[in-house]
Write a protein that holds these residues in place. Structure first.
Motif, PDB file in Angstrom:
ATOM      1  N   ASP A 328       0.864  -1.183   0.000  1.00  0.00           N
ATOM      2  CA  ASP A 328       0.000   0.000   0.000  1.00  0.00           C
ATOM      3  C   ASP A 328       0.901   1.235   0.000  1.00  0.00           C
ATOM      4  O   ASP A 328       2.130   1.111   0.115  1.00  0.00           O
ATOM      5  N   ASP A 329       0.293   2.413  -0.114  1.00  0.00           N
ATOM      6  CA  ASP A 329       1.092   3.632  -0.122  1.00  0.00           C
ATOM      7  C   ASP A 329       1.227   4.242   1.267  1.00  0.00           C
ATOM      8  O   ASP A 329       2.266   4.821   1.597  1.00  0.00           O
ATOM      9  N   ILE A 330       0.211   4.117   2.112  1.00  0.00           N
ATOM     10  CA  ILE A 330       0.221   4.707   3.451  1.00  0.00           C
ATOM     11  C   ILE A 330      -0.227   3.660   4.452  1.00  0.00           C
ATOM     12  O   ILE A 330      -1.189   2.924   4.206  1.00  0.00           O
ATOM     13  N   ILE A 331       0.460   3.593   5.576  1.00  0.00           N
ATOM     14  CA  ILE A 331       0.018   2.780   6.694  1.00  0.00           C
ATOM     15  C   ILE A 331      -0.092   3.697   7.907  1.00  0.00           C
ATOM     16  O   ILE A 331       0.905   4.157   8.455  1.00  0.00           O
ATOM     17  N   ASP A 332      -1.316   3.980   8.285  1.00  0.00           N
ATOM     18  CA  ASP A 332      -1.587   4.893   9.391  1.00  0.00           C
ATOM     19  C   ASP A 332      -2.407   4.170  10.453  1.00  0.00           C
ATOM     20  O   ASP A 332      -1.869   3.695  11.444  1.00  0.00           O
ATOM     21  N   ASP A 333      -3.686   4.058  10.224  1.00  0.00           N
ATOM     22  CA  ASP A 333      -4.540   3.263  11.097  1.00  0.00           C
ATOM     23  C   ASP A 333      -4.406   1.802  10.664  1.00  0.00           C
ATOM     24  O   ASP A 333      -4.833   1.432   9.573  1.00  0.00           O
ATOM     25  N   HIS A 358       4.777   5.391   3.070  1.00  0.00           N
ATOM     26  CA  HIS A 358       4.686   6.348   4.169  1.00  0.00           C
ATOM     27  C   HIS A 358       4.182   5.643   5.429  1.00  0.00           C
ATOM     28  O   HIS A 358       3.061   5.145   5.458  1.00  0.00           O
ATOM     29  N   GLY A 359       5.008   5.640   6.454  1.00  0.00           N
ATOM     30  CA  GLY A 359       4.629   5.015   7.705  1.00  0.00           C
ATOM     31  C   GLY A 359       4.222   6.050   8.737  1.00  0.00           C
ATOM     32  O   GLY A 359       5.041   6.481   9.562  1.00  0.00           O
ATOM     33  N   LEU A 360       2.947   6.464   8.708  1.00  0.00           N
ATOM     34  CA  LEU A 360       2.463   7.417   9.708  1.00  0.00           C
ATOM     35  C   LEU A 360       2.398   6.768  11.090  1.00  0.00           C
ATOM     36  O   LEU A 360       2.834   7.342  12.079  1.00  0.00           O
ATOM     37  N   LEU A 361       1.809   5.566  11.143  1.00  0.00           N
ATOM     38  CA  LEU A 361       1.792   4.753  12.366  1.00  0.00           C
ATOM     39  C   LEU A 361       1.320   5.575  13.562  1.00  0.00           C
ATOM     40  O   LEU A 361       1.999   5.701  14.582  1.00  0.00           O
ATOM     41  N   SER A 362       0.122   6.137  13.439  1.00  0.00           N
ATOM     42  CA  SER A 362      -0.412   7.004  14.472  1.00  0.00           C
ATOM     43  C   SER A 362      -0.971   6.211  15.646  1.00  0.00           C
ATOM     44  O   SER A 362      -1.233   5.002  15.548  1.00  0.00           O
ATOM     45  N   SER A 363      -1.149   6.913  16.738  1.00  0.00           N
ATOM     46  CA  SER A 363      -1.819   6.401  17.931  1.00  0.00           C
ATOM     47  C   SER A 363      -1.182   5.103  18.420  1.00  0.00           C
ATOM     48  O   SER A 363       0.016   5.034  18.660  1.00  0.00           O
TER      49      SER A 363
END
Length: 428
Positions: A328-333, A358-363
């Protein structure tokens, strides 16, 4: 024989020292004439010759030939790289890029005042220079945007020749479609950057490629897939027994691109719970719950769209006894990734990798990954995530500073960018 008498001259031939002095005077005159001639030729050449690319780094000089007289004060500009982030961990990517280019980071102060206002102070001259502002998105995304805008505007008012923003992850990229009574925030951010004075943008793997159309300046949307593909080939044992997985039909094109380049099979998970980006929450697909006909003729009825129903989760493709690589392009939630990993485990996959740019990896994302069936999460360093790596050892990082530094070098030297987009199709 003539009877005329022959007179013998009493002239003494010059000595060796006299000849040397005469030769020195001749050489001096020739050098002076050559200098005047060269100066005249250079002036004439500056009015008619074509533009000459600058020398490779680190010698960043530029000739004056081929420039318009109004631009003559910009021809001696060099290369200046700034990091617009006040957080120390976010400046790591800028340091890597500057080391690869062999230049030092520009001197600038970016900090938050007591009232939370952002202040930028550039501590060196940028007049007539090519300025590259590197900005990585920190946890406070709104502060990140303001730092970028203020620094770009400061460079513009300081008479920089060009201002190129290096924004590996474009913030608010998920809000690029109209949602009910919301707004297209990506268009707003693009307009603010252009208004601040940005002349060029370098980014990576936009969530939607159409975001490039929101800008009225050149945008280079680089790809991180070559680095992720190399990681798969070198770091995943027995990757030939793997299958590329799309966790939803929306990411099937990306999975197909990976599968075709690695000569692997593809699987698609269908029927998962729809997220906030599904078309069902779009304002165009939200008819009123009560049917009203007062505003139109009683004999006319507008047909309503049949609501969607979530089918049971199915996996299209064989993953039994194989390595599953979700791309995938973004991993956040990470909820959707964790659910996809559990589904793949039930279907017989014995090892599960997640690859994203992009690894936002929030919360609580690191904790959820650590407790899930995912064996490894591979992301690039477009976003700093050192704290998340300490919380979850499954998270691995791929460095993409090489392609960003090469893009900066090519733009500064006036070289073609097509080399960085080799073998990239329209759907990639």
């Amino acid at each position: 024989m003539s009877g005329r008498a022959v007179r013998h001259s009493n002239v003494v031939p010059p000595s060796a020292s006299d000849r040397e002095q005469v030769e020195k005077r001749w050489r001096k005159q020739i050098l002076q004439q050559s200098a005047v001639l060269n100066e005249t030729c250079s002036k004439l050449e500056g009015l008619s010759a074509a533009w000459v690319p600058r020398d490779p780094l680190p010698e960043c000089g530029e000739s004056n030939s081929g420039r318009h007289p109004a631009d003559m004060n910009h021809t001696k500009g060099g290369l200046v790289i700034f990091t617009a982030n006040s957080h120390p961990s976010s400046r790591e990517l800028g340091k890597r890029i500057s080391e690869r280019l062999g230049v030092e980071l520009g001197k600038v102060q970016v900090y938050q005042e007591a009232n939370r206002e952002t202040r930028v102070q550039i501590q060196e001259s940028v007049r007539g220079k090519d300025v590259f502002v590197i900005q990585t998105v920190s946890k406070d995304v709104n502060t990140t945007i303001m730092e970028m805008l203020i620094m770009v505007y400061a460079c513009r008012t300081s008479c920089a020749r060009s201002i190129t923003g290096v924004l590996p992850y474009f913030p608010y990229s998920k809000q690029c479609k109209m949602r009910k009574r919301g707004s297209i925030v990506s268009k707003l951010i693009a307009s603010m950057m252009c208004k601040a004075g940005l002349t060029h943008l370098i980014t990576m793997d936009l969530h939607q490629k159409e975001i490039q159309g929101f800008f009225n300046i050149p945008v280079d949307n680089l790809r991180a897939s070559p680095f992720l593909l190399q990681y798969i080939q070198e770091e995943i044992p027995d990757y030939r027994n793997a299958v590329i997985v799309a966790k939803s039909p929306a990411s099937a094109k990306r999975a197909q691109s990976f599968a075709e380049r690695l000569r692997l099979g593809i699987a698609v998970i269908h029927g998962e719970a729809q997220d906030a980006e599904s078309d069902q929450v779009d304002g165009r697909h939200s008819p009123p719950t009560v049917k009203t006909t007062g505003a139109i003729h009683p004999s006319m009825e507008i047909p309503l769209l049949i609501p969607k129903e979530k089918p049971p989760i199915t996996v299209v493709g064989d993953v039994g006894g194989r390595i599953a690589i979700i791309v995938d392009d973004i991993i956040d939630d990470v909820d959707s990734f964790v659910a996809a990993a559990e589904t793949l485990k039930e279907r017989g996959a014995y090892k599960i990798y997640v690859m994203a740019t992009h690894g936002l990896l929030s919360s609580e994302a690191p904790r959820f990954i650590e407790e899930s069936a995912i064996d490894e999460v591979v992301v690039t360093n477009t976003i700093p995530h050192e704290l998340q790596k300490l919380q979850c050892p499954k998270i691995k990082t791929v460095d993409i500073s090489m392609i960003l530094s090469e893009a900066i070098r090519r733009i500064h030297n006036g070289e073609s960018m097509s080399y960085l987009f080799r073998n990239i199709g329209v759907d990639d």
